[in-house]
Design an enzyme around this catalytic site. Sequence first.
Site, PDB file in Angstrom:
ATOM      1  N   GLY A 129      78.042  50.216  48.223  1.00 45.47           N
ATOM      2  CA  GLY A 129      77.798  49.738  49.425  1.00 45.47           C
ATOM      3  C   GLY A 129      77.629  51.225  50.100  1.00 45.47           C
ATOM      4  O   GLY A 129      78.302  52.053  50.001  1.00 45.47           O
ATOM      5  N   GLN A 148      78.569  56.113  57.952  1.00 45.05           N
ATOM      6  CA  GLN A 148      79.014  56.940  56.705  1.00 45.05           C
ATOM      7  C   GLN A 148      78.114  58.110  56.651  1.00 45.05           C
ATOM      8  O   GLN A 148      78.376  59.346  55.971  1.00 45.05           O
ATOM      9  CB  GLN A 148      79.156  56.272  55.390  1.00 45.05           C
ATOM     10  CG  GLN A 148      80.461  55.388  55.491  1.00 45.05           C
ATOM     11  CD  GLN A 148      80.685  54.653  54.083  1.00 45.05           C
ATOM     12  OE1 GLN A 148      80.211  53.719  53.709  1.00 45.05           O
ATOM     13  NE2 GLN A 148      81.589  55.161  53.531  1.00 45.05           N
ATOM     14  N   CYS A 189      86.591  54.013  48.840  1.00 44.13           N
ATOM     15  CA  CYS A 189      85.339  54.394  49.604  1.00 44.13           C
ATOM     16  C   CYS A 189      84.962  55.559  49.743  1.00 44.13           C
ATOM     17  O   CYS A 189      85.818  56.583  49.582  1.00 44.13           O
ATOM     18  CB  CYS A 189      86.261  54.162  51.295  1.00 44.13           C
ATOM     19  SG  CYS A 189      84.989  54.515  52.507  1.00 44.13           S
ATOM     20  N   LEU A 190      83.847  55.730  49.804  1.00 49.85           N
ATOM     21  CA  LEU A 190      83.206  57.254  49.662  1.00 49.85           C
ATOM     22  C   LEU A 190      83.594  58.154  50.725  1.00 49.85           C
ATOM     23  O   LEU A 190      83.429  59.198  50.696  1.00 49.85           O
ATOM     24  CB  LEU A 190      81.496  57.024  49.744  1.00 49.85           C
ATOM     25  CG  LEU A 190      80.738  56.382  48.485  1.00 49.85           C
ATOM     26  CD1 LEU A 190      79.557  55.945  48.875  1.00 49.85           C
ATOM     27  CD2 LEU A 190      81.084  56.954  47.085  1.00 49.85           C
ATOM     28  N   HIS A 221      84.372  45.128  53.762  1.00 52.67           N
ATOM     29  CA  HIS A 221      84.499  46.448  53.778  1.00 52.67           C
ATOM     30  C   HIS A 221      83.454  47.110  54.601  1.00 52.67           C
ATOM     31  O   HIS A 221      83.400  48.128  55.402  1.00 52.67           O
ATOM     32  CB  HIS A 221      84.469  46.951  52.113  1.00 52.67           C
ATOM     33  CG  HIS A 221      84.667  48.454  52.146  1.00 52.67           C
ATOM     34  ND1 HIS A 221      85.838  49.010  51.447  1.00 52.67           N
ATOM     35  CD2 HIS A 221      83.822  49.671  52.331  1.00 52.67           C
ATOM     36  CE1 HIS A 221      85.655  50.311  51.368  1.00 52.67           C
ATOM     37  NE2 HIS A 221      84.504  50.740  52.247  1.00 52.67           N
ATOM     38  N   GLU A 222      82.120  46.992  54.344  1.00 53.00           N
ATOM     39  CA  GLU A 222      81.140  47.547  55.222  1.00 53.00           C
ATOM     40  C   GLU A 222      80.799  47.084  56.526  1.00 53.00           C
ATOM     41  O   GLU A 222      80.658  47.930  57.345  1.00 53.00           O
ATOM     42  CB  GLU A 222      79.662  47.226  54.308  1.00 53.00           C
ATOM     43  CG  GLU A 222      79.761  47.730  52.933  1.00 53.00           C
ATOM     44  CD  GLU A 222      79.967  48.814  52.626  1.00 53.00           C
ATOM     45  OE1 GLU A 222      79.925  49.866  53.523  1.00 53.00           O
ATOM     46  OE2 GLU A 222      80.236  49.521  51.424  1.00 53.00           O
ATOM     47  N   HIS A 234      83.491  48.955  58.375  1.00 47.98           N
ATOM     48  CA  HIS A 234      82.853  50.317  58.826  1.00 47.98           C
ATOM     49  C   HIS A 234      82.054  50.226  59.815  1.00 47.98           C
ATOM     50  O   HIS A 234      82.147  51.368  60.887  1.00 47.98           O
ATOM     51  CB  HIS A 234      81.860  50.775  57.558  1.00 47.98           C
ATOM     52  CG  HIS A 234      82.637  51.709  56.662  1.00 47.98           C
ATOM     53  ND1 HIS A 234      83.404  52.755  56.736  1.00 47.98           N
ATOM     54  CD2 HIS A 234      82.658  51.388  55.202  1.00 47.98           C
ATOM     55  CE1 HIS A 234      83.822  53.109  55.625  1.00 47.98           C
ATOM     56  NE2 HIS A 234      83.314  52.329  54.577  1.00 47.98           N
TER      57      HIS A 234
HETATM   58  O1  GNR Z   1      81.559  52.249  46.167  1.00 45.54           O
HETATM   59  C1  GNR Z   1      82.225  51.503  46.551  1.00 45.54           C
HETATM   60  N1  GNR Z   1      82.951  50.809  46.022  1.00 45.54           N
HETATM   61  C2  GNR Z   1      83.716  49.966  46.477  1.00 45.54           C
HETATM   62  C3  GNR Z   1      84.811  49.241  45.539  1.00 45.54           C
HETATM   63  C4  GNR Z   1      85.636  48.165  45.935  1.00 45.54           C
HETATM   64  C5  GNR Z   1      85.675  47.712  47.311  1.00 45.54           C
HETATM   65  C6  GNR Z   1      84.561  48.358  48.233  1.00 45.54           C
HETATM   66  C7  GNR Z   1      83.728  49.447  47.600  1.00 45.54           C
HETATM   67  S1  GNR Z   1      82.443  50.081  48.726  1.00 45.54           S
HETATM   68  C8  GNR Z   1      82.454  51.594  47.988  1.00 45.54           C
HETATM   69  C9  GNR Z   1      81.330  52.558  48.753  1.00 45.54           C
HETATM   70  C10 GNR Z   1      81.682  52.679  50.216  1.00 45.54           C
HETATM   71  O2  GNR Z   1      82.792  53.508  50.601  1.00 45.54           O
HETATM   72  N2  GNR Z   1      81.244  51.938  51.269  1.00 45.54           N
HETATM   73  O3  GNR Z   1      81.324  51.852  52.461  1.00 45.54           O
HETATM   74 NI    NI Z   2      83.613  52.709  52.646  1.00 42.76          NI
END
Ligand code: GNR
Ligand code: NI
Length: 171
Positions: free
Chosen positions: A46, A51, A94-95, A136-137, A140
């Site tokens: 995601g 980001q 998270c990236l 999670h997204e 953000h």
């Molecule tokens: O690649 C991603 N893997 C992930 C694993 C578990 C819960 C959330 C994520 S999202 C993350 C990519 C990212 O940072 N998206 O904002």
């Molecule tokens: Ni993230």
Amino acid sequence: MAPREIITLPDKRLRLKSEPVKRIDASIRKLVDDLFETMYDAPGIGLAAIQIGVAKRIVTMDLSRKEEEHKPQVFINPEVIWTSEEKSKYEEGCLSIPDFYEEVERPAQVKVKYLDLEGHEHEIEASGLLATCLQHEIDHTNGVLFIDYISKLKRDRIIKKFAKAAKKVEA
Ligand code: GNR
Ligand code: NI
């Protein structure tokens, strides 16, 4: 097309509240293309526009397995409109916080309202990885990071580590 740079801690832009998309035009479609390319290149499951430094409420996602065909999904102006009482735990990463993983507890099911690329409104009920990833997204887009849900001790430690690493690069 080129993958864009993913911003990481301690970049303050990660704490911005992103703006809703008012009109889905060519520039928005180009931004979505860039998000997908950046997400697949990373790789991640995601990505939120902030980001790559763009404070617009846009999220891309692909939860397909490596060996499967791509299943690109885009969520514009996504909004959580219902959460279950039931919780579930998932090890998140998270990236924008590279190489750090921690278990996070969130509602197990959510209902999310969003627009597709044509501007049509949809409502989905998600569970499992989709529910976790959507939360999670969407976080953000509101300047919230998954480390906000872990213990203060661990959070402060990770923030300090990234601040220190950034200082080193600067020096
Ligand atoms: O690649 C991603 N893997 C992930 C694993 C578990 C819960 C959330 C994520 S999202 C993350 C990519 C990212 O940072 N998206 O904002
Ligand atoms: Ni993230």
